[in-house]
Scaffold this motif. Structure first.
Motif, PDB file in Angstrom:
ATOM      1  N   VAL A  93       0.851  -1.189   0.000  1.00 52.42           N
ATOM      2  CA  VAL A  93       0.000   0.000   0.000  1.00 52.42           C
ATOM      3  C   VAL A  93       0.889   1.242   0.000  1.00 52.42           C
ATOM      4  N   LEU A  94       0.388   2.302  -0.602  1.00 46.39           N
ATOM      5  CA  LEU A  94       1.061   3.603  -0.591  1.00 46.39           C
ATOM      6  C   LEU A  94       0.314   4.504   0.373  1.00 46.39           C
ATOM      7  N   LEU A  95       1.066   5.140   1.261  1.00 49.78           N
ATOM      8  CA  LEU A  95       0.461   6.001   2.280  1.00 49.78           C
ATOM      9  C   LEU A  95       1.028   7.399   2.204  1.00 49.78           C
ATOM     10  N   ALA A  96       0.184   8.376   2.519  1.00 48.15           N
ATOM     11  CA  ALA A  96       0.591   9.776   2.627  1.00 48.15           C
ATOM     12  C   ALA A  96       0.477  10.195   4.086  1.00 48.15           C
ATOM     13  N   SER A  97       1.557  10.685   4.654  1.00 45.52           N
ATOM     14  CA  SER A  97       1.541  11.118   6.060  1.00 45.52           C
ATOM     15  C   SER A  97       0.608  12.307   6.246  1.00 45.52           C
ATOM     16  N   VAL A  98      -0.156  12.288   7.322  1.00 45.00           N
ATOM     17  CA  VAL A  98      -1.084  13.376   7.651  1.00 45.00           C
ATOM     18  C   VAL A  98      -0.591  14.103   8.903  1.00 45.00           C
ATOM     19  N   PHE A  99      -0.251  13.330   9.936  1.00 48.33           N
ATOM     20  CA  PHE A  99       0.337  13.865  11.161  1.00 48.33           C
ATOM     21  C   PHE A  99       1.577  13.047  11.490  1.00 48.33           C
ATOM     22  N   LEU A 100       2.643  13.723  11.888  1.00 48.63           N
ATOM     23  CA  LEU A 100       3.873  13.035  12.302  1.00 48.63           C
ATOM     24  C   LEU A 100       4.134  13.306  13.775  1.00 48.63           C
ATOM     25  N   SER A 101       4.608  12.275  14.463  1.00 46.03           N
ATOM     26  CA  SER A 101       4.855  12.357  15.894  1.00 46.03           C
ATOM     27  C   SER A 101       6.263  12.864  16.183  1.00 46.03           C
ATOM     28  N   GLY A 158      22.819   9.446   7.106  1.00 46.52           N
ATOM     29  CA  GLY A 158      22.191   9.331   5.799  1.00 46.52           C
ATOM     30  C   GLY A 158      20.865   8.600   5.826  1.00 46.52           C
ATOM     31  N   ASP A 159      20.574   7.887   6.929  1.00 46.07           N
ATOM     32  CA  ASP A 159      19.296   7.182   7.049  1.00 46.07           C
ATOM     33  C   ASP A 159      18.144   8.160   7.267  1.00 46.07           C
ATOM     34  N   LYS A 160      16.956   7.711   6.900  1.00 47.37           N
ATOM     35  CA  LYS A 160      15.737   8.472   7.193  1.00 47.37           C
ATOM     36  C   LYS A 160      15.527   8.528   8.700  1.00 47.37           C
ATOM     37  N   MET A 161      15.172   9.722   9.209  1.00 49.31           N
ATOM     38  CA  MET A 161      14.873   9.865  10.638  1.00 49.31           C
ATOM     39  C   MET A 161      13.687   8.983  11.019  1.00 49.31           C
ATOM     40  N   MET A 162      13.799   8.369  12.184  1.00 58.41           N
ATOM     41  CA  MET A 162      12.762   7.462  12.658  1.00 58.41           C
ATOM     42  C   MET A 162      11.573   8.237  13.228  1.00 58.41           C
ATOM     43  N   GLY A 163      10.434   7.563  13.249  1.00 57.54           N
ATOM     44  CA  GLY A 163       9.251   8.166  13.849  1.00 57.54           C
ATOM     45  C   GLY A 163       7.977   7.575  13.283  1.00 57.54           C
ATOM     46  N   SER A 164       6.884   7.829  13.980  1.00 55.46           N
ATOM     47  CA  SER A 164       5.589   7.300  13.568  1.00 55.46           C
ATOM     48  C   SER A 164       4.700   8.412  13.051  1.00 55.46           C
ATOM     49  N   GLN A 165       3.637   8.015  12.365  1.00 54.34           N
ATOM     50  CA  GLN A 165       2.691   8.980  11.832  1.00 54.34           C
ATOM     51  C   GLN A 165       1.305   8.353  11.720  1.00 54.34           C
ATOM     52  N   VAL A 166       0.319   9.238  11.633  1.00 53.72           N
ATOM     53  CA  VAL A 166      -0.997   8.833  11.132  1.00 53.72           C
ATOM     54  C   VAL A 166      -0.974   9.139   9.650  1.00 53.72           C
ATOM     55  N   ALA A 167      -1.226   8.110   8.840  1.00 49.96           N
ATOM     56  CA  ALA A 167      -1.140   8.249   7.389  1.00 49.96           C
ATOM     57  C   ALA A 167      -2.427   7.761   6.733  1.00 49.96           C
ATOM     58  N   ARG A 168      -2.709   8.317   5.570  1.00 49.78           N
ATOM     59  CA  ARG A 168      -3.893   7.925   4.798  1.00 49.78           C
ATOM     60  C   ARG A 168      -3.463   7.040   3.635  1.00 49.78           C
ATOM     61  N   ILE A 169      -4.175   5.962   3.425  1.00 47.97           N
ATOM     62  CA  ILE A 169      -3.873   5.058   2.321  1.00 47.97           C
ATOM     63  C   ILE A 169      -4.391   5.681   1.025  1.00 47.97           C
ATOM     64  N   VAL A 170      -3.477   5.915   0.088  1.00 48.18           N
ATOM     65  CA  VAL A 170      -3.843   6.579  -1.168  1.00 48.18           C
ATOM     66  C   VAL A 170      -3.821   5.620  -2.359  1.00 48.18           C
ATOM     67  N   GLU A 171      -3.205   4.459  -2.196  1.00 42.75           N
ATOM     68  CA  GLU A 171      -3.213   3.432  -3.234  1.00 42.75           C
ATOM     69  C   GLU A 171      -3.009   2.089  -2.539  1.00 42.75           C
ATOM     70  N   SER A 172      -3.691   1.062  -2.989  1.00 43.07           N
ATOM     71  CA  SER A 172      -3.594  -0.217  -2.301  1.00 43.07           C
ATOM     72  C   SER A 172      -3.646  -1.393  -3.265  1.00 43.07           C
ATOM     73  N   LYS A 173      -2.741  -2.343  -3.050  1.00 45.53           N
ATOM     74  CA  LYS A 173      -2.788  -3.649  -3.691  1.00 45.53           C
ATOM     75  C   LYS A 173      -2.828  -4.732  -2.612  1.00 45.53           C
ATOM     76  N   ALA A 231      -4.146   4.878   9.108  1.00 44.04           N
ATOM     77  CA  ALA A 231      -3.392   3.902   9.886  1.00 44.04           C
ATOM     78  C   ALA A 231      -2.238   4.583  10.595  1.00 44.04           C
ATOM     79  N   VAL A 232      -1.805   3.984  11.696  1.00 48.66           N
ATOM     80  CA  VAL A 232      -0.593   4.414  12.394  1.00 48.66           C
ATOM     81  C   VAL A 232       0.546   3.530  11.913  1.00 48.66           C
ATOM     82  N   ALA A 233       1.659   4.150  11.567  1.00 48.87           N
ATOM     83  CA  ALA A 233       2.798   3.400  11.037  1.00 48.87           C
ATOM     84  C   ALA A 233       4.095   4.020  11.530  1.00 48.87           C
ATOM     85  N   ASN A 234       5.151   3.236  11.468  1.00 52.53           N
ATOM     86  CA  ASN A 234       6.493   3.741  11.781  1.00 52.53           C
ATOM     87  C   ASN A 234       7.231   3.982  10.470  1.00 52.53           C
TER      88      ASN A 234
END
Length: 329
Positions: free
Chosen positions: A37-45, A61-76, A86-89
């Motif tokens: 699934v592809l998600l777009a972050s809405v709120f980041l913690s 060089g790594d992406k900073m860690m953290g969780s968010q509430v994200a909206r599913i914009v595309e799904s397989k 959904a809440v995701a890390n």
């Protein structure tokens, strides 16, 4: 192709983080595979743990860690439907791809009157930290006197209110008069500004002359050295965080815990909330119920704009936030 903006850890923090330690990049995401699934972050913690754990778990060089509430914009993935939240890390990013295994849909039914950002705060990881730390480590009982520091933060505010629900007397401390006033507003029995008291030892003794049965520690360092000496016999201490130590270039030295631990026969235990992942649903259900009933009140400190993520993070580490620190996309 979707392009995501990503904040990376350009350089490991030396002391307090600086703006130059972060770098904003643009990444092109691949097409979805079956089950993704592809998600777009809405709120980041924004959370204190990001400071020590970035040192422990990330490479430069790594992406900073953290969780968010994200909206599913595309799904397989048939389990996750477009438009669901959904809440995701997923880290500090505007978009990301998931195979669904790390996604946690919001508790249902989610009341329309509640902001979904609460899934990152009071009805999320910080709330669960308060819930399990208080009931499983401090093992509160009616009549206990509880001390919590960083009491106006995301975890501390919930700790105090849960302890009141459990029949305790609650003493909290925070770093501004505004925060202290809020603590009293949400039911803390005693609260004080640790930055303005002449003596922390005297302030703690005045708030509870008989001492403390339980201590929920978010700060560590000198504060805890003083608090431990005011614990009652068989007191219970939940070590949740040590924000006063996270930015030290050199480790602080004593006093040490052994003497008060022995004399008062204290039980002191550190914990990480993931220990109770198998009881996550139980905790979220209880927190959601108490929020809806008005027994737990919440306050969010929201920064807008993904470009402001590092500044909001550094402000949170300084204690600028009031309640849960969140970034809104």
């Amino acid at each position: 192709m979707v392009k995501a903006k990503v904040w990376t850890l350009k350089k490991h923090f030396q002391g307090f983080p600086k703006a130059s330690d972060f770098e904003l990049k643009e990444v092109e995401l691949p097409k979805l595979k079956d089950g993704e699934v592809l998600l777009a972050s809405v709120f980041l913690s924004l959370d204190p743990y990001m400071r020590p754990y970035s040192q422990k778990s990330l490479k430069e060089g790594d992406k900073m860690m953290g969780s968010q509430v994200a909206r599913i914009v595309e799904s397989k993935n048939p389990t996750y439907h477009i438009g669901a939240f959904a809440v995701a890390n997923g880290g500090w990013t505007t978009h990301f791809i998931s195979d669904g295994k790390d996604l946690q849909l919001l508790p249902t039914p989610w009341p329309e009157t509640l902001p979904i950002s609460l899934a990152l705060g009071t009805i999320g990881m910080p709330g669960l930290t308060a819930y399990f730390g208080l009931f499983e480590i401090c093992r509160i009982k009616p009549g206990d006197i509880l001390l919590v520091n960083s009491a106006a933060g995301a975890v501390g505010t919930v700790v105090g209110q849960l302890a009141k629900i459990g029949g305790c007397k609650v003493v909290g401390c925070a770093g501004s008069d505004k925060k202290v006033a809020y603590l009293k507003q949400i039911g803390f029995d005693e609260a004080f500004n640790y930055k303005t008291v002449g003596s922390l030892e005297e302030a703690l003794r005045k708030a509870s002359p008989s001492g403390y049965d339980c201590y929920f520690d978010n700060v560590g360092g000198e504060f805890s050295d003083i608090a431990l000496r005011q614990m009652k016999k068989y007191g219970r201490i939940a070590v949740c965080g040590a924000i006063s130590l996270y930015n030290d270039k050199e480790p602080q030295k004593g006093p040490y815990v052994q003497v008060p631990m022995i004399y008062q026969e204290l039980c002191m235990e550190g914990f990480i909330v993931s220990r109770w992942n198998n009881r996550r649903e139980e905790g979220l259900k209880a927190l959601l119920k108490w929020v809806v009933e008005g027994k737990i009140k919440y306050h969010e400190d929201i920064t807008e704009g993904f470009e402001n993520m590092p500044a909001a993070f550094m402000g949170m580490l300084k204690g600028d936030n009031f309640g849960k620190a969140i970034l809104k996309m």
